[in-house]
Every structure is written in C-alpha cells, then in structure tokens.
Design an enzyme around this catalytic site. Sequence first.
Site, PDB file in Angstrom:
ATOM      1  N   GLU A  72      -2.585   8.015  -0.551  1.00 27.69           N
ATOM      2  CA  GLU A  72      -1.373   7.117  -1.642  1.00 27.69           C
ATOM      3  C   GLU A  72      -0.448   8.251  -1.989  1.00 27.69           C
ATOM      4  O   GLU A  72      -0.786   8.331  -3.712  1.00 27.69           O
ATOM      5  CB  GLU A  72      -1.895   6.066  -2.694  1.00 27.69           C
ATOM      6  CG  GLU A  72      -2.478   4.656  -1.703  1.00 27.69           C
ATOM      7  CD  GLU A  72      -1.750   3.989  -0.678  1.00 27.69           C
ATOM      8  OE1 GLU A  72       0.024   3.727  -1.081  1.00 27.69           O
ATOM      9  OE2 GLU A  72      -2.510   3.201  -0.278  1.00 27.69           O
TER      10      GLU A  72
ATOM     11  N   CYS B 234       6.321   5.881  -7.695  1.00 26.52           N
ATOM     12  CA  CYS B 234       6.187   6.139  -6.013  1.00 26.52           C
ATOM     13  C   CYS B 234       7.450   5.188  -5.357  1.00 26.52           C
ATOM     14  O   CYS B 234       8.109   5.749  -4.800  1.00 26.52           O
ATOM     15  CB  CYS B 234       4.678   5.499  -5.614  1.00 26.52           C
ATOM     16  SG  CYS B 234       4.559   3.747  -5.764  1.00 26.52           S
TER      17      CYS B 234
END
Length: 505
Positions: free
Chosen positions: A262, A296
Amino acid sequence: MAHDFLARLGIDAINNGAATKGGFIETTGRVITITSPGTGEEIAKVRLANLQDYEKVVAEAHAAFVKWRMLPAPARGEIVRQMGDAMRKQKDDLGRLVTLEMGKVLSEGLGEVQESIDMADLAVGMSRQLFGLTMHSERPGHRMYEQWHPMGIVGIITAFNFPNAVWAWNAMVAAIAGDVMIWKPSLKAPLTAIATHKICDAVMTEHGFGGVMGLIIGDDADVGTTMINDRRLPLISATGSCRMGRIVGEAVAKRLGRSLLELGGNNAIIVHKDADLDLALRGVAFGAVGTAGQRCTSTRRLFLHQDIAEEFTSRLVAAFKKFPIGDPMESGTLVGPLIDEDAVQTFLAAISTIQEQGGEVLCGGTRVDRPGSYVVPAVVRANVDLPVAKEETFAPILYVFTYSDLSQAIGFQNDVDQGLSSSIFTDSFRASEPFLAHSGSDCGIANVNIGTSGAEIGGAFGGEKDTGGGREAGSDSWKAYMRRQTCTLNWSKDLPLAQGVTFDI
Ligand code: NAD
C-alpha cells in the site's frame, strides 16, 4: 508528564520496543526520543528492539499461531469484537495520542481510532463469511470445492501518518483469518503503536492468546531488513512510500513470499464545467489540506475545466488563505503541523523546485514562525507537464491545471506513476461515466462528487501502478491473508482421470 492520558494508555517515560506473549520485553537497542510535531515538546522515549528481541517475538508468534489457528473463525471474531470494544472505551485517550504524536487535528485523531473500531466490527462479520466456492466436477461421483486456511505469521509494516488505523486494517482481518502478526510501526509514531498494542493484547491475553499480536520497534537496517527477508513470515503487508515498497517487494519476491503493498499516491480531482462548485470546493479543500496533506489519498493535482477555472481558482485561494493553522489539539484548527523538520524542509524544497520549473505559487508555500513543524498550504498554478507535480511531495501543495476536453483531463490525471485515488465533480452522467469506464481513471479508487481522501472501510482500499496493487480493509480483501486450497473428493467406486486420460493397471 503533562498529558495524563499517556499514563492511562500505559506510556512510560522510557518504553521497551518489543512485545510478545507475556507483554513487553526488556529491549537493549538505542533509545529514540519522540517529540510532538505540534509543539516540539518531548513526549516519551523508546528503547529499540534488536535482532535477539526479534527472534523471541517470532518464536512466540509461531507458538501462538499453532493454537490460534485451531480456534474456529467465528470464535476468533468474538475476540476481535472485544478488541473493538476495548478500543471504543479508550477512543478518546488513543485519539489524543495520535494527535499529540502524529500531529493530525483532534477530530481526525479520533476518526482514525473510530476507523480501527469499525475495522474490528467489519472483521467480526467477516469471521462468519470466509466463503469458498464449490465447483461441478467433470467426473461422476466427484465433488470439488475450495477452502481458505490461515497463512501463519503476517509482518505488518506501517507508515507514520496513520499510526493506529493502518495496523487495524491488517490486524483485525488477519486475526479473524487465523493468522498471527508482528507489527513494525514507523519510528516517527511508535507510541501510538505501543498504546494500541497494550489495549488489544490485553484482550488476547485474557483469552489465553498472548503472542498473537507481536510488536517490534526497531531500525529498518537491521530489524526491518531481517523481517522482510524472513521465510517464517509468509506475508509482509507494507504501507509507506513507493521507495520502501520497491525494497520490500523485491526482498519478499526473492524468497517467493507474498507481499501486500500500500504505497504512495499522486491523486487528482477533475472539476468539470457542470460541477456543483460549492461541493467541489469543500471536497478539494479537505482533500488537499486534511492531515496537512499527509494522507496517501491527499489531493495533489486539480484539473479545472477552462469555463470555471478562473472563478474556482480564486475561490480556492481565498479559502486557503483562511484555513486556521495551529495546535492540532485545539478545536477549530483545520491544518496541523507536518510530522517533523525534515518534512518542512522537503515542503520548502518542493516550493523552490516549483518556482525553478516555472510554476506560479498563488498562495502559501512558507513555514509558520512558531514552535513545531508548521507550513502554510500552497496553491500552485502550472502547465500540466510541470515535472515536480509528477512526484508525491508528502505535504500540502495543490497543483492547479486547466483543461478543455474531458478525455484530455482523464489522460492528464492518469499520466503519473502512482494510481491510488481519483475523483470527478460533475452533475452529468455523460461526464462521470467516461471517468468510471475501463478507459477512464486508472486508479484503485474512483469517486464522483466526493474528494480523493476519507475512504470508508467497507470497500477494498488500495491502488494500482506504483501504488503497489494491494487491497486492504473491506470487500474480499481478507483473501490476501489466507491460503486457498482446492479439494476434490471422490465418492464413487471408480477412479476416472480428468481430461479422459487412461492409466489402467
Ligand atoms: P516510509 O516509506 O518512509 O516508511 C513506511 C514504513 O516502512 C516505516 O515503518 C518504515 O520504518 C518502513 N521501512 C522503510 N524502509 C524499510 C526497509 N528497508 N525494510 C523494512 N521496513 C522499512 O513512509 P512514511 O513516510 O512513514 O509514510 C508516508 C508514505 O506512506 C507516503 O508515500 C504515503 O502515500 C504512504 N502511505 C500509503 C498508504 C496506502 O494505503 N497506500 C497509507 C498511508 C501512507
């Protein structure tokens, strides 16, 4: 200590950096000092783990796995439910610690813990739904089906910006899957990991499953490197930068292990000419400056249709100029600090590069003169080929570009290495559908009339291209934490071979 919630969370002045069955181990590594990015004050120290500590944690994790995997999945789910309740009881203290240590504003600190609680709730339901398919066998008197088994020890590496929830995305699902785990948190936010571990491990230990939730806080050069190369850990789930993902992905692939990556994003919002501009303004603002641009999924690039570009840009700059920047603990603050001085320097360097490359800083782009690591979020107007805009600068910088044709805007949006989150604001089905079609956004997340950040846990979370391809949290993400087994059973008196092959003896 000035903050009494630290004592309630079991944070001492000096904390050991490794935990397994029986609690924390006396570590002997170097001592690091954790300071609050909001004030610069020292919060506490952590004595890091070394490789001997790591070995103890792995040995206990293995012993715990042999027991834990035998508990039926719904019974594992019941223990996870109790972990969720334990976090619920300490949500306020834990959320404050997230804010003190990481610097996100308090409503986001509390929201992060809520996300972990939600993950526990979701995982409880999953524990009764680890479905496998059944297939019709081509052979008479045969039955085929698939089943899912636990994998073993899962290594969980987490980024600093979600010091509690990223672990929960992994840990709650891994736990119901029958796996045990070793968590290696970021050295920029280890206190939240220690507190989170204490809350959840107490529940496991009460049920006789100490060792399921391992914790190791150590340097990447020794503990981190050993962990990713360790064949005893069949799955490494790593959240962080693309740089880190390349190192982890290569190391795990070399030993033919499984990795769940991720990684970074470079997320964009397209505001089409028919968009509700009030809605778009709020979506863009939260996406760009929420968590001070350190998500993110933060919005880093904005594509404005030429018909609304001028009006929208001036409204955006006016909004940016009014954001209350300050102590993240204080209600009313919308922009807290960056994580540390290095992050401030990276932000300032990116602003210089933008100017060198011909971008125009419309507002912000400076540091705030007060203790802590604060900057003023920047809006930058540029040509779409501005090189620095192709990189993820983990700070509040929003690049604004103009387009005339929607397919051109979608092309611009996709023209970066990362592929995490994307959005379009439009009132038209004829604009949203091309964006969502297979020829549209190439990201793992594609939204209409909401921003790029703030995903719900019910969906599978993750991104494509350099974002790493991993999926966590909801939907069928649990499959990443289990191994699939296909079973064929013969209840006939014959032994026919598949594909008509004969082998008579
Ligand atoms: P980082 O890559 O510097 O560190 C992340 C973690 O990886 C830390 O725990 C670090 O100690 C560890 N690490 C680094 N090198 C390692 C190595 N060689 N071996 C083992 N472990 C190693 O990232 P960061 O600064 O903490 O976080 C910010 C980054 O994370 C951004 O790029 C952001 O986009 C990304 N992020 C992605 C997601 C997502 O779900 N896609 C979520 C949060 C953050």
